[in-house]
Design a protein around this motif. Structure first.
Motif, PDB file in Angstrom:
ATOM      1  N   LEU A 269     -75.729  33.008  60.959  1.00 19.95           N
ATOM      2  CA  LEU A 269     -76.848  33.031  61.905  1.00 19.95           C
ATOM      3  C   LEU A 269     -76.388  32.686  63.320  1.00 19.95           C
ATOM      4  O   LEU A 269     -76.873  33.250  64.301  1.00 19.95           O
ATOM      5  CB  LEU A 269     -77.943  32.061  61.452  1.00 19.95           C
TER       6      LEU A 269
ATOM      7  N   ALA B  34     -74.282  35.657  64.666  1.00 19.99           N
ATOM      8  CA  ALA B  34     -75.105  36.832  64.963  1.00 19.99           C
ATOM      9  C   ALA B  34     -75.645  36.795  66.389  1.00 19.99           C
ATOM     10  O   ALA B  34     -75.967  37.832  66.960  1.00 19.99           O
ATOM     11  CB  ALA B  34     -76.264  36.920  63.973  1.00 19.99           C
ATOM     12  N   ARG B  35     -75.716  35.612  66.977  1.00 25.56           N
ATOM     13  CA  ARG B  35     -76.210  35.459  68.353  1.00 25.56           C
ATOM     14  C   ARG B  35     -75.084  35.454  69.382  1.00 25.56           C
ATOM     15  O   ARG B  35     -75.330  35.336  70.569  1.00 25.56           O
ATOM     16  CB  ARG B  35     -77.025  34.175  68.468  1.00 25.56           C
TER      17      ARG B  35
ATOM     18  N   ARG C  65     -72.117  40.546  71.798  1.00 26.97           N
ATOM     19  CA  ARG C  65     -71.309  41.615  71.238  1.00 26.97           C
ATOM     20  C   ARG C  65     -70.092  41.910  72.117  1.00 26.97           C
ATOM     21  O   ARG C  65     -69.031  42.274  71.626  1.00 26.97           O
ATOM     22  CB  ARG C  65     -72.163  42.861  71.062  1.00 26.97           C
TER      23      ARG C  65
ATOM     24  N   ASN D 114     -74.640  42.620  62.029  1.00 27.58           N
ATOM     25  CA  ASN D 114     -75.625  43.585  62.528  1.00 27.58           C
ATOM     26  C   ASN D 114     -76.898  43.560  61.694  1.00 27.58           C
ATOM     27  O   ASN D 114     -78.002  43.715  62.223  1.00 27.58           O
ATOM     28  CB  ASN D 114     -75.030  44.991  62.537  1.00 27.58           C
TER      29      ASN D 114
ATOM     30  N   ARG E 101     -78.803  40.523  62.765  1.00 28.27           N
ATOM     31  CA  ARG E 101     -79.413  40.761  64.079  1.00 28.27           C
ATOM     32  C   ARG E 101     -80.740  41.505  63.933  1.00 28.27           C
ATOM     33  O   ARG E 101     -81.725  41.185  64.600  1.00 28.27           O
ATOM     34  CB  ARG E 101     -78.457  41.580  64.961  1.00 28.27           C
ATOM     35  N   LYS E 102     -80.763  42.516  63.073  1.00 29.25           N
ATOM     36  CA  LYS E 102     -81.996  43.276  62.864  1.00 29.25           C
ATOM     37  C   LYS E 102     -83.073  42.401  62.229  1.00 29.25           C
ATOM     38  O   LYS E 102     -84.252  42.466  62.611  1.00 29.25           O
ATOM     39  CB  LYS E 102     -81.712  44.486  61.961  1.00 29.25           C
TER      40      LYS E 102
ATOM     41  N   ILE F 269     -83.521  39.155  62.367  1.00 31.72           N
ATOM     42  CA  ILE F 269     -84.075  38.115  63.244  1.00 31.72           C
ATOM     43  C   ILE F 269     -84.592  38.699  64.562  1.00 31.72           C
ATOM     44  O   ILE F 269     -85.069  37.958  65.423  1.00 31.72           O
ATOM     45  CB  ILE F 269     -83.029  37.019  63.534  1.00 31.72           C
ATOM     46  N   GLY F 270     -84.491  40.018  64.720  1.00 29.07           N
ATOM     47  CA  GLY F 270     -85.006  40.664  65.924  1.00 29.07           C
ATOM     48  C   GLY F 270     -84.179  40.403  67.164  1.00 29.07           C
ATOM     49  O   GLY F 270     -84.694  40.458  68.288  1.00 29.07           O
ATOM     50  N   PHE F 271     -82.876  40.166  66.980  1.00 35.36           N
ATOM     51  CA  PHE F 271     -82.005  39.888  68.121  1.00 35.36           C
ATOM     52  C   PHE F 271     -81.531  41.197  68.726  1.00 35.36           C
ATOM     53  O   PHE F 271     -80.906  42.022  68.049  1.00 35.36           O
ATOM     54  CB  PHE F 271     -80.804  39.042  67.673  1.00 35.36           C
ATOM     55  N   LYS F 272     -81.844  41.429  69.991  1.00 37.52           N
ATOM     56  CA  LYS F 272     -81.464  42.668  70.672  1.00 37.52           C
ATOM     57  C   LYS F 272     -80.557  42.354  71.858  1.00 37.52           C
ATOM     58  O   LYS F 272     -80.745  41.364  72.555  1.00 37.52           O
ATOM     59  CB  LYS F 272     -82.705  43.421  71.148  1.00 37.52           C
ATOM     60  N   GLU F 273     -79.590  43.225  72.052  1.00 37.44           N
ATOM     61  CA  GLU F 273     -78.622  43.032  73.136  1.00 37.44           C
ATOM     62  C   GLU F 273     -78.207  44.396  73.673  1.00 37.44           C
ATOM     63  O   GLU F 273     -77.808  45.269  72.913  1.00 37.44           O
ATOM     64  CB  GLU F 273     -77.396  42.282  72.605  1.00 37.44           C
TER      65      GLU F 273
END
Length: 244
Positions: free
Chosen positions: A35, A38-39, A42, A65, A68-69, A71-75
């Motif tokens: 976790l 994942a933050r 990238r 990846n 990331r999906k 937990i809704g983490f977008k970059e």
């Protein structure tokens, strides 16, 4: 993140010096460790590859990846290629971190000096162009940091519209291998590394532009099969699988 890196380094050192007591180092569960990673930006993943084999294997597995999906983490990332060169640069959305990607391995002079078109899908950079014996697609996978040839589009084309919704990429229109203006469209899925044919557009068009907005893939302008300039546009609704 610093605690995680320090902990992993000490745990790696423990195997080399079993007589040293590292019992004070707090041990994180694999789930919590993933976790945290994942933050991690990238654009900085290349540093994790160099840190140790555990982090490298975790990145290559694609597990980060998936997290990331979930937990809704977008970059956002930006990819650029200098004109006349066969290399790409990857930058974060604010251009605070940029790095040069491995050189695209095509040695075909037609591809190197010709026009190329690119689009992103998930963690894949898709670059299409033309080699001596026909059209070609190359993809760069961010997880493992390597270029691969293919997969080719179902209907190879050039001078087409493209856009990404983040998860998938879409292409439409353009000029096919038979030099005819096309109204076909396709979707690229980075998880299956494959193209899927979509319903055809109402209008054939080349030299058109594309964008993804409000859950729709828009194809705008361009020229028709008679080389007439088009002022119309179409939108593909991916939920209803229809053009309007």
């Amino acid at each position: 993140m610093r605690l995680l890196l320090d902990q992993r380094l000490l745990l790696d050192q423990r195997s080399e010096a079993e007589d040293v007591d590292y019992s004070y180092v707090p041990e994180l569960s694999d789930e919590l460790e993933s976790l945290i990673l994942a933050r991690f930006p990238r654009s900085e993943h290349w540093k994790l590859y160099l840190l140790n084999k555990h982090f490298s294997d975790l990145l290559k597995s694609g597990e980060l990846n998936k997290i990331r999906k979930e937990i809704g983490f977008k970059e956002s990332s930006i990819f650029m290629s200098p004109s006349g060169q066969n290399c790409w640069w990857a930058c974060d959305g604010l251009f605070k971190s940029c790095r040069k990607l491995p050189e695209l391995p095509s040695l075909d002079i037609c591809f190197i000096n010709g026009d190329k078109e690119s689009v992103c899908a998930g963690s894949h950079l898709i670059v299409s162009g033309r080699e001596t014996f026909g059209s070609v697609v190359w993809r760069f996978e961010l997880e493992i940091g390597k270029w691969f040839k293919g997969p080719s589009m179902i209907d190879p084309r050039c001078l087409f519209a493209s856009a990404t919704c983040g998860t998938f990429s879409f292409v439409a229109g353009g000029i096919g291998m038979d030099t005819r203006v096309s109204n076909s469209a396709e979707k690229y899925n980075p998880e299956t590394k494959s193209w899927e044919l979509l319903p055809r557009m109402h209008q054939k068009r080349k030299l058109c532009s594309g964008c993804f907005m409000d859950n729709k893939f828009y194809v705008i302008g361009g020229r028709d099969e008679h080389n007439n300039q088009l002022t119309c546009g179409e939108a593909y609704d991916k939920d209803n699988n229809t053009w309007e």
